[in-house]
Design an enzyme around this catalytic site. Structure first.
Site, mmCIF file in Angstrom:
data_model
loop_
_atom_site.group_PDB
_atom_site.id
_atom_site.type_symbol
_atom_site.label_atom_id
_atom_site.label_comp_id
_atom_site.label_asym_id
_atom_site.label_seq_id
_atom_site.Cartn_x
_atom_site.Cartn_y
_atom_site.Cartn_z
ATOM 1 N N GLY A 187 0.834 -1.277 -0.020
ATOM 2 C CA GLY A 187 0.011 -0.015 -0.015
ATOM 3 C C GLY A 187 0.965 1.022 -0.039
ATOM 4 N N CYS A 188 0.428 2.314 0.154
ATOM 5 C CA CYS A 188 1.346 3.630 -0.332
ATOM 6 C C CYS A 188 1.927 3.879 1.244
ATOM 7 C CB CYS A 188 0.502 4.685 -0.527
ATOM 8 S SG CYS A 188 1.435 6.091 -0.863
ATOM 9 N N GLN A 189 1.141 3.471 2.271
ATOM 10 C CA GLN A 189 1.400 4.093 3.703
ATOM 11 C C GLN A 189 1.897 2.740 4.603
ATOM 12 O OE1 GLN A 189 -1.000 6.816 5.527
ATOM 13 N NE2 GLN A 189 -1.542 7.872 3.805
ATOM 14 N N HIS B 173 4.189 9.722 3.437
ATOM 15 C CA HIS B 173 5.727 10.100 3.121
ATOM 16 C C HIS B 173 5.628 11.691 2.579
ATOM 17 C CE1 HIS B 173 4.715 9.009 -0.784
ATOM 18 N NE2 HIS B 173 4.567 7.880 -0.669
ATOM 19 N N SER C 247 -5.145 3.853 0.785
ATOM 20 C CA SER C 247 -3.812 3.327 0.307
ATOM 21 C C SER C 247 -3.173 2.339 1.334
ATOM 22 C CB SER C 247 -2.688 4.345 -0.114
ATOM 23 O OG SER C 247 -3.439 5.329 -0.831
#
Lengths: 144, 414
Positions: free
Chosen positions: A54-56, B370, A122
């Site tokens: 996932g993105c996070q 991020h 995400s």
């Protein structure tokens, strides 16, 4: 597609458990507990091949196949995602590939956790469900 | 509790908040505490009205029509250009190019000035704290031209190492592309020094102003930067409109970017000649409504005053920093001496995403992840952070709510 009786039963049990939890705090504390209780994946499985990115947050998923049933093990670096992963394992692990492929997983809606499947999260959860079904598909083709 | 709060600024925050319809919205039965302002700011009614008024009364394509609507639409569009010129103190209105946002502004320079001027062996300097938007376009350019990307490192506080910067500078340096303010850490870079040093070796400077323009007084002539890029939506304006400022002498000699309508003087199948500045870089029908409304955002900021805004946000930053530092095992990333109202933090043993989910359930909107600065997260050895970023409509009371919500989340997670 119609869900198998086994999946419907497992989902109903989860929905029932959540029905006893009144507030969002209780629901999340329950999920956090599930996350903490899910046995951590052995380090040897925490490899790039098993990562659902996932993105996070990161989810690791491994699947095995024996006696016509698919068994899942998973882990995540974020505890809420891990708790939700634990629920998915409760519902899908130990079933036949056909049953897994037919799963609708409506319980996530019923327990008010659909937002975790939203694209902005995400968190790999949506991708994890897909990957579980991919495994089921792969095992199904081995079987036949 | 409330009597203990220091009196912080002259800003009439209660009145200001009334101008923002979204701040009246409740979530889970509570007003939303919006601390994701570094991602995008909320919009005052005047900006929302400007968009709908444009479509209700003025809508027309610009620069070509001779009818009244076209004239009025053109005048409104060009009025924003002048407003931006004055806002960032540019010498000429034609130095203001409208784009979709900071990202497009940077890509425009990379694809025009960059392609024309960067050669094999040249060097472009960026910093470790850049947003991906100020990394990738230069990476692509360097790859194509066989040029080199050099990176200014930072210290643990999140400040640029200026000695290292000076060592990187040489006659090979053709461009320094650097952010004025870090989106992840809030660090305000010593941009004047950076620009002067770059000029001393003959390099140009592009300033990524995405995070700075909403907090600081911008004077591109005083700074003497060659390019300055920012987005409308981070200064209380609409999404989909941004600005590239460039020195006139540079913009005039740079090649065109996109071809199409608006940007031409004459077209034949043999040859096309291009329009003068700024239209040479504004191919096609632009985002007229949002550009028109950007003026309302600038007027809004000007009416309050950038000094007042800065003071208020600094007060919020100081108070929030003090409060957060009292939470055990909470680590703040970015402790620069000079920073804007951004606090990036982590609590030991808690994944930023878990914190974000629980804060969201308490109506606190923060950013986790991020922040499109993966190299920076790498530098600190973390997958991401939780980031609270403040705007002029935020209050001390909201900071208190966030601190309480963080404490509650920690209790639930640990």
């Amino acid at each position: 597609m119609i869900e198998s009786a086994a999946i419907a039963e497992r989902e109903a049990a989860i929905v029932e458990a959540f029905a006893l939890l009144d507030t969002w705090e209780e629901k999340y504390e329950y999920i956090i507990d599930l996350g903490k209780q899910l046995p951590p994946l052995e380090e040897k499985y925490k490899v790039a091949d098993n990562i659902i990115k996932g993105c996070q947050s990161t989810v690791w998923l491994v699947a095995s196949f024996s006696d016509g049933k698919v068994y899942f093990k998973a882990d995540s670096d974020a505890v809420i995602v891990k708790g939700l992963v634990s629920l998915l394992i409760q519902v899908l692990s130990g079933l036949s590939p056909d049953e897994i492929l037919q799963a609708q997983l409506g319980f996530l809606q019923e327990i008010g956790m659909m937002s975790h499947l939203a694209q902005t999260r995400s968190n790999g959860l949506r991708a994890m469900i897909q990957q579980m079904k991919h495994y089921a598909l792969a095992f199904q083709s081995i079987q036949s | 509790m409330e009597t203990e709060l220091p009196i912080l600024s002259q800003l009439p925050v209660t009145d200001i908040r009334k101008q923002f319809p979204i701040l009246q919205r409740t979530l889970h039965g509570k007003p939303i505490v919006y601390f994701d302002n570094a991602a995008t700011t909320q919009k005052p009614m005047s900006v929302i009205d400007a968009i709908s008024n444009y479509y209700m009364y003025t809508n027309s394509n610009i620069h070509r029509g001779i009818h009244t609507l076209a004239e009025e639409a053109t005048a409104a569009y060009e009025a924003t250009r002048v407003a931006v010129q004055e806002f960032i103190h540019a010498a000429y209105a034609e130095e203001i190019i409208f784009t979709r946002g900071t990202t497009e502004s940077i890509n425009l320079v990379a694809n025009t000035w960059g392609k024309q001027n960067i050669q094999a062996g040249d060097e472009i300097i960026i910093s470790e704290m850049e947003h991906h938007s100020n990394i990738v376009p230069w990476q692509l350019l360097c790859e194509e031209k066989k040029a080199f990307l050099k990176v200014i490192p930072i210290n643990d506080a999140g400040e640029l190492l200026m000695d290292a910067y000076q060592q990187l500078l040489s006659n090979k340096t053709k461009l320094v592309a650097i952010t004025y303010v870090s989106n992840s850490l809030g660090t305000i870079n010593p941009i004047s020094d950076i620009i002067n040093l770059a000029h001393s070796v003959g390099a140009l400077v592009l300033v990524d102003g995405a995070q700075a323009t909403v907090h600081l007084n911008i004077d591109v002539q005083k700074l003497d930067c060659d390019f300055y890029a920012f987005s409308g939506h981070k200064i209380y304006g609409p999404t989909g409109v941004g600005v590239l400022y460039g020195k006139k002498a540079l913009l005039t000699t740079m090649p065109v970017y996109m071809g199409g309508g608006e940007m031409i003087k004459e077209v034949s199948f043999k040859e096309t000649t291009y329009a003068d500045l700024p239209y040479k870089y504004e191919a096609g029908t632009p985002n007229i409504a949002d550009t028109v409304a950007l003026k309302a955002a600038i007027d809004f900021m000007n009416n309050i005053g950038i000094q007042q805004i800065h003071q208020h946000e600094q007060a919020l930053l100081n108070y929030a920093t003090e409060q957060l530092q009292q939470i055990p095992n909470l680590r703040i990333f970015g402790n620069a001496h000079n920073k804007t109202g951004v606090i990036s933090f982590l609590v030991n043993g808690i994944h930023p995403q878990d914190m974000g989910v629980l804060l969201d359930n308490q109506s606190i909107a923060v950013r986790t992840g991020h922040h499109c600065t993966q190299p920076l997260m790498h530098r600190f050895g973390v997958p991401g952070t939780v980031r609270a970023s403040f705007a002029l409509y935020n209050t001390m009371d909201e900071v208190d709510q966030m601190v309480k919500a963080i404490q509650k989340s920690i209790k639930m997670l640990l």
